[in-house]
Design a protein around this motif. Structure first.
Motif, PDB file in Angstrom:
ATOM      1  N   GLU A  37       3.196   7.022   9.335  1.00  0.00           N
ATOM      2  CA  GLU A  37       2.174   5.931   9.199  1.00  0.00           C
ATOM      3  C   GLU A  37       2.978   4.937   8.670  1.00  0.00           C
ATOM      4  O   GLU A  37       3.252   3.671   8.844  1.00  0.00           O
ATOM      5  CB  GLU A  37       1.040   6.306   8.456  1.00  0.00           C
ATOM      6  CG  GLU A  37       0.259   5.216   8.110  1.00  0.00           C
ATOM      7  CD  GLU A  37      -0.876   5.550   7.182  1.00  0.00           C
ATOM      8  OE1 GLU A  37      -1.480   4.713   6.346  1.00  0.00           O
ATOM      9  OE2 GLU A  37      -1.381   6.774   7.030  1.00  0.00           O
ATOM     10  N   LEU A  38       3.814   5.128   7.566  1.00  0.00           N
ATOM     11  CA  LEU A  38       4.476   4.233   6.764  1.00  0.00           C
ATOM     12  C   LEU A  38       5.895   3.634   7.260  1.00  0.00           C
ATOM     13  O   LEU A  38       6.658   2.709   6.783  1.00  0.00           O
ATOM     14  CB  LEU A  38       4.672   4.610   5.141  1.00  0.00           C
ATOM     15  CG  LEU A  38       3.238   4.874   4.239  1.00  0.00           C
ATOM     16  CD1 LEU A  38       3.602   5.390   3.041  1.00  0.00           C
ATOM     17  CD2 LEU A  38       2.662   3.513   4.506  1.00  0.00           C
ATOM     18  N   VAL A  73       1.988  10.807   6.545  1.00  0.00           N
ATOM     19  CA  VAL A  73       2.221   9.549   5.645  1.00  0.00           C
ATOM     20  C   VAL A  73       3.600   9.099   6.000  1.00  0.00           C
ATOM     21  O   VAL A  73       3.727   7.821   6.223  1.00  0.00           O
ATOM     22  CB  VAL A  73       2.409   9.765   4.318  1.00  0.00           C
ATOM     23  CG1 VAL A  73       2.367   8.808   3.442  1.00  0.00           C
ATOM     24  CG2 VAL A  73       0.794  10.624   3.956  1.00  0.00           C
ATOM     25  N   GLY A  94       0.680  -1.357  -0.033  1.00  0.00           N
ATOM     26  CA  GLY A  94      -0.029  -0.081  -0.047  1.00  0.00           C
ATOM     27  C   GLY A  94       0.795   1.271  -0.022  1.00  0.00           C
ATOM     28  O   GLY A  94       0.123   2.068   0.318  1.00  0.00           O
ATOM     29  N   ILE A  95       2.139   1.174  -0.284  1.00  0.00           N
ATOM     30  CA  ILE A  95       3.086   2.349   0.035  1.00  0.00           C
ATOM     31  C   ILE A  95       2.370   3.673  -1.066  1.00  0.00           C
ATOM     32  O   ILE A  95       2.388   4.728  -0.999  1.00  0.00           O
ATOM     33  CB  ILE A  95       4.224   2.094  -0.296  1.00  0.00           C
ATOM     34  CG1 ILE A  95       5.015   1.242   1.043  1.00  0.00           C
ATOM     35  CG2 ILE A  95       4.924   3.389  -0.184  1.00  0.00           C
ATOM     36  CD1 ILE A  95       6.059   0.712   0.769  1.00  0.00           C
ATOM     37  N   ALA A 153      -0.201   3.477  -3.091  1.00  0.00           N
ATOM     38  CA  ALA A 153      -1.319   3.851  -3.091  1.00  0.00           C
ATOM     39  C   ALA A 153      -1.686   5.031  -1.993  1.00  0.00           C
ATOM     40  O   ALA A 153      -2.324   6.067  -2.113  1.00  0.00           O
ATOM     41  CB  ALA A 153      -2.435   2.734  -2.373  1.00  0.00           C
ATOM     42  N   ARG A 154      -0.839   5.119  -0.673  1.00  0.00           N
ATOM     43  CA  ARG A 154      -0.931   5.876   0.329  1.00  0.00           C
ATOM     44  C   ARG A 154      -0.468   7.095  -0.150  1.00  0.00           C
ATOM     45  O   ARG A 154      -0.979   8.408   0.339  1.00  0.00           O
ATOM     46  CB  ARG A 154      -0.391   5.432   1.707  1.00  0.00           C
ATOM     47  CG  ARG A 154      -0.392   6.223   2.868  1.00  0.00           C
ATOM     48  CD  ARG A 154      -2.202   6.340   3.429  1.00  0.00           C
ATOM     49  NE  ARG A 154      -2.191   7.223   4.492  1.00  0.00           N
ATOM     50  CZ  ARG A 154      -2.423   8.543   4.389  1.00  0.00           C
ATOM     51  NH1 ARG A 154      -2.811   9.130   2.972  1.00  0.00           N
ATOM     52  NH2 ARG A 154      -2.492   9.268   5.301  1.00  0.00           N
ATOM     53  N   VAL A 155       0.783   6.996  -0.516  1.00  0.00           N
ATOM     54  CA  VAL A 155       1.298   8.552  -1.125  1.00  0.00           C
ATOM     55  C   VAL A 155       0.402   9.058  -2.179  1.00  0.00           C
ATOM     56  O   VAL A 155       0.377  10.195  -2.100  1.00  0.00           O
ATOM     57  CB  VAL A 155       2.709   8.048  -1.546  1.00  0.00           C
ATOM     58  CG1 VAL A 155       3.445   9.525  -1.869  1.00  0.00           C
ATOM     59  CG2 VAL A 155       3.588   7.694  -0.383  1.00  0.00           C
ATOM     60  N   THR A 185      -2.478   8.826  -2.769  1.00  0.00           N
ATOM     61  CA  THR A 185      -3.807   9.194  -2.390  1.00  0.00           C
ATOM     62  C   THR A 185      -3.641  10.757  -1.604  1.00  0.00           C
ATOM     63  O   THR A 185      -4.624  11.429  -1.525  1.00  0.00           O
ATOM     64  CB  THR A 185      -4.611   8.315  -1.096  1.00  0.00           C
ATOM     65  OG1 THR A 185      -5.054   7.004  -1.874  1.00  0.00           O
ATOM     66  CG2 THR A 185      -5.727   8.918  -0.560  1.00  0.00           C
ATOM     67  N   LYS A 186      -2.578  10.710  -0.660  1.00  0.00           N
ATOM     68  CA  LYS A 186      -2.110  12.105   0.051  1.00  0.00           C
ATOM     69  C   LYS A 186      -2.129  13.158  -1.005  1.00  0.00           C
ATOM     70  O   LYS A 186      -2.613  14.278  -0.900  1.00  0.00           O
ATOM     71  CB  LYS A 186      -1.116  12.017   0.928  1.00  0.00           C
ATOM     72  CG  LYS A 186      -0.706  13.097   1.817  1.00  0.00           C
ATOM     73  CD  LYS A 186      -2.249  13.450   2.719  1.00  0.00           C
ATOM     74  CE  LYS A 186      -1.811  14.510   3.681  1.00  0.00           C
ATOM     75  NZ  LYS A 186      -2.943  14.977   4.408  1.00  0.00           N
TER      76      LYS A 186
END
Length: 90
Positions: free
Chosen positions: A71-72, A68, A15-16, A18-20, A22-23
């Motif tokens: 979290e990661l 982020v 999910g790295i 996707a998370r970056v 998305t932000k």
């Protein structure tokens, strides 16, 4: 167009990207180019992004990336593309 180079490095996990992404999308930042690889269990990604749609200053964008990072548990570094280009012309 105001561009920035964003690098993301750390231990690989799901999910790295996707998370970056998305932000960045939440801040109305467009990803222009992206490359990523995994080297010996370490994730590395470089992105060229367009900051023109963001309604935040560069420093504010960097600050918004802190949750982020936390979290990661990744290193996320952002630098202005014009400065990056100038450093590599010398």
């Amino acid at each position: 167009m105001t561009k920035a180079l964003i690098s993301v490095t750390g231990l690989d996990s799901t999910g790295i990207i996707a998370r970056v992404a998305t932000k960045l999308s939440e801040m109305n930042i467009n990803i222009l180019d992206i490359t990523q690889t995994i080297l010996g269990g370490y994730f590395t990604m470089m992105m060229v992004v367009d900051l023109d749609g963001a309604h935040l200053r560069f420093e504010e964008i960097d600050r918004e990336l802190q949750p982020v990072r936390d979290e990661l548990k990744m290193t996320i570094h952002m630098q202005r593309m014009d400065i990056f280009d100038a450093m590599h012309r010398i």
